[in-house]
Design an enzyme around this catalytic site. Structure first.
Site, mmCIF file in Angstrom:
data_model
loop_
_atom_site.group_PDB
_atom_site.id
_atom_site.type_symbol
_atom_site.label_atom_id
_atom_site.label_comp_id
_atom_site.label_asym_id
_atom_site.label_seq_id
_atom_site.Cartn_x
_atom_site.Cartn_y
_atom_site.Cartn_z
ATOM 1 N N MET A 93 0.828 -1.220 0.000
ATOM 2 C CA MET A 93 0.000 0.000 0.000
ATOM 3 C C MET A 93 0.856 1.262 0.000
ATOM 4 S SD MET A 93 -3.120 -0.761 -0.340
ATOM 5 C CE MET A 93 -4.071 -2.296 -0.326
ATOM 6 N N ASN A 119 -7.848 -1.412 6.912
ATOM 7 C CA ASN A 119 -7.310 -1.824 8.211
ATOM 8 C C ASN A 119 -5.782 -1.821 8.274
ATOM 9 O OD1 ASN A 119 -7.350 -3.640 10.779
ATOM 10 N ND2 ASN A 119 -6.289 -4.909 9.260
ATOM 11 N N TYR A 183 2.284 7.937 13.573
ATOM 12 C CA TYR A 183 1.111 7.054 13.545
ATOM 13 C C TYR A 183 -0.132 7.825 13.967
ATOM 14 C CZ TYR A 183 -1.860 3.166 15.268
ATOM 15 O OH TYR A 183 -2.898 2.289 15.518
ATOM 16 N N ILE A 218 -4.883 -3.610 21.550
ATOM 17 C CA ILE A 218 -5.447 -4.929 21.223
ATOM 18 C C ILE A 218 -4.302 -5.950 21.215
ATOM 19 C CG2 ILE A 218 -6.837 -6.230 19.534
ATOM 20 C CD1 ILE A 218 -8.261 -3.664 20.611
ATOM 21 N N THR A 220 -2.714 -8.053 19.513
ATOM 22 C CA THR A 220 -2.083 -8.658 18.329
ATOM 23 C C THR A 220 -0.592 -8.860 18.622
ATOM 24 O OG1 THR A 220 -1.575 -6.521 17.296
ATOM 25 C CG2 THR A 220 -3.713 -7.474 16.777
ATOM 26 N N GLU A 221 0.011 -9.782 17.870
ATOM 27 C CA GLU A 221 1.441 -10.059 18.082
ATOM 28 C C GLU A 221 2.275 -8.799 17.896
ATOM 29 O OE1 GLU A 221 1.880 -14.265 16.245
ATOM 30 O OE2 GLU A 221 3.877 -13.287 16.212
#
Ligand code: NAP
Ligand code: 4JX
Length: 292
Positions: A93, A119, A183, A218, A220-221
């Site tokens: 992207m 996402n 970010y 969250i 996530t790894e």
């Protein structure tokens, strides 16, 4: 004071009454059955979870990320779980031509798009901002600009289906977040852009819903690795998070708040902003722009 009593309080009362008493539709997994759904950043984390939940609901899915091998595995698992169909296109992207062509190809493959879930993000570590302009640019391009490019490419198909656009953001896109300046900037940009076009769609009778998902930490790894040794905070589970995003999109909600703490939704709901946005709309004459 008189102004407040005469105008502001009744408006606030009406607004709160509407918010709390408007009939809310219940989510049913059948809402996604046979629907044509695109998920970006679907090779791992929340995107991968969303692909599996959509597969269980019987949706058609087209997935993307850079890693071909991982996407292949996710697509196979989606088919095992009951997806109506599952395909992928691998690419980065960072390349806006890929972003646009991905949507065109996915739309052709499924014969339309009902839901586009944006996402993916570029990799980000927690750091004090000094001079990494490259990361600022990459964050804005991958986390924001590619979302806009894909939205433009998908809009004719979403208008055709009266579909849903789902934008995955973060609490870092609503409040200042140290160590994540680039970010955070890219996530704030998502709010500015997509909330503005949501109002445009409403004023010009375009029936495509836009759901901004405001997520806290969250499990996530990637997230667990990134915060290790820096932040000691309990994350929320990624499977429940993935379902909350899909539900919000299916119910055409404006925003979804998902965090370990229920206070986040309450405090970030921002009634001041909502009232100002509601009132500001009255000074616009949109006749010139309708049906253009
Ligand atoms: P993740 O596990 O790191 O997954 C990121 C996905 O994006 C992967 O599929 C990755 O696959 C893909 N990706 C990375 N670079 C890419 C590029 N240049 N082009 C295309 N795809 C790329 O992320 P996550 O933690 O699930 O986060 C998902 C979303 O939730 C993001 O929008 C994030 O901002 C938001 N969120 C997450 C948390 C959290 O704590 N996890 C908190 C708030 C918000 P490849 O590497 O194969 O390309
Ligand atoms: C550290 C931290 C603390 C986020 C929202 C958030 C993302 C960023 C940074 C996660 C996935 C990742 C790597 C708080 N919040 C957050 N992060 N609230 O969106 N974090 C990490 C963790 C990109 O890829 C309170």
């Amino acid at each position: 004071m008189a102004f407040m009593r005469k105008y502001l309080l009744p408006i606030l009362g009406l607004f709160l009454a509407y918010y709390f008493y408007s009939a809310k539709e219940e989510f049913r997994p059948e809402m996604l059955q046979g629907k044509k759904v695109i998920v970006t950043g679907a090779s791992r984390g929340i995107g991968e979870e969303m692909a599996y939940q959509l597969a269980k609901m019987g949706a058609h899915v087209v997935l993307t990320a850079r890693s071909k091998e991982t996407l292949q595995k996710v697509v196979s698992h989606c088919l095992e779980l009951g997806a109506a169909s599952a395909h992928y296109f691998a690419g980065t992207m960072e390349d806006m031509a890929f972003a646009e062509q991905f949507i065109v190809k996915a739309g052709k493959l499924m014969g339309g798009i009902d839901m586009l879930i944006l996402n993916h993000i570029t990799s980000t570590s927690l750091n004090i901002f000094k001079d990494d302009i490259h990361h600022v640019r990459r964050s804005m391009e991958v986390n924001f600009l590619s979302y806009v490019v894909m939205t433009v490419a998908a809009m004719p198909m979403l208008k055709q289906s009266n579909g849903s656009l789902v934008v995955v953001s973060s609490t870092a896109g609503k409040i200042a977040t140290p160590l994540l300046a680039s970010y955070s900037a890219s996530k704030f940009a998502l709010d500015g852009f997509f909330s503005s076009i949501r109002t445009e769609y409403s004023l010009t009778n375009i029936n495509v819903s836009i759901t901004l998902c405001v997520l806290g930490l969250i499990n996530t790894e990637t997230a667990m690795k990134a915060i290790s040794g820096i932040i000691d905070k309990d994350p929320a589970p990624k499977d429940e998070c993935a379902l909350a995003i899909i539900k919000g999109g299916a119910l055409r909600q404006k925003e979804v708040y998902y965090d370990k703490s229920p206070w986040i939704a309450l405090l970030l709901g921002n009634p001041g902003r909502q009232i100002l946005e509601f009132l500001s709309v009255y000074s616009y004459n949109m006749d010139k722009f309708v049906n253009k």
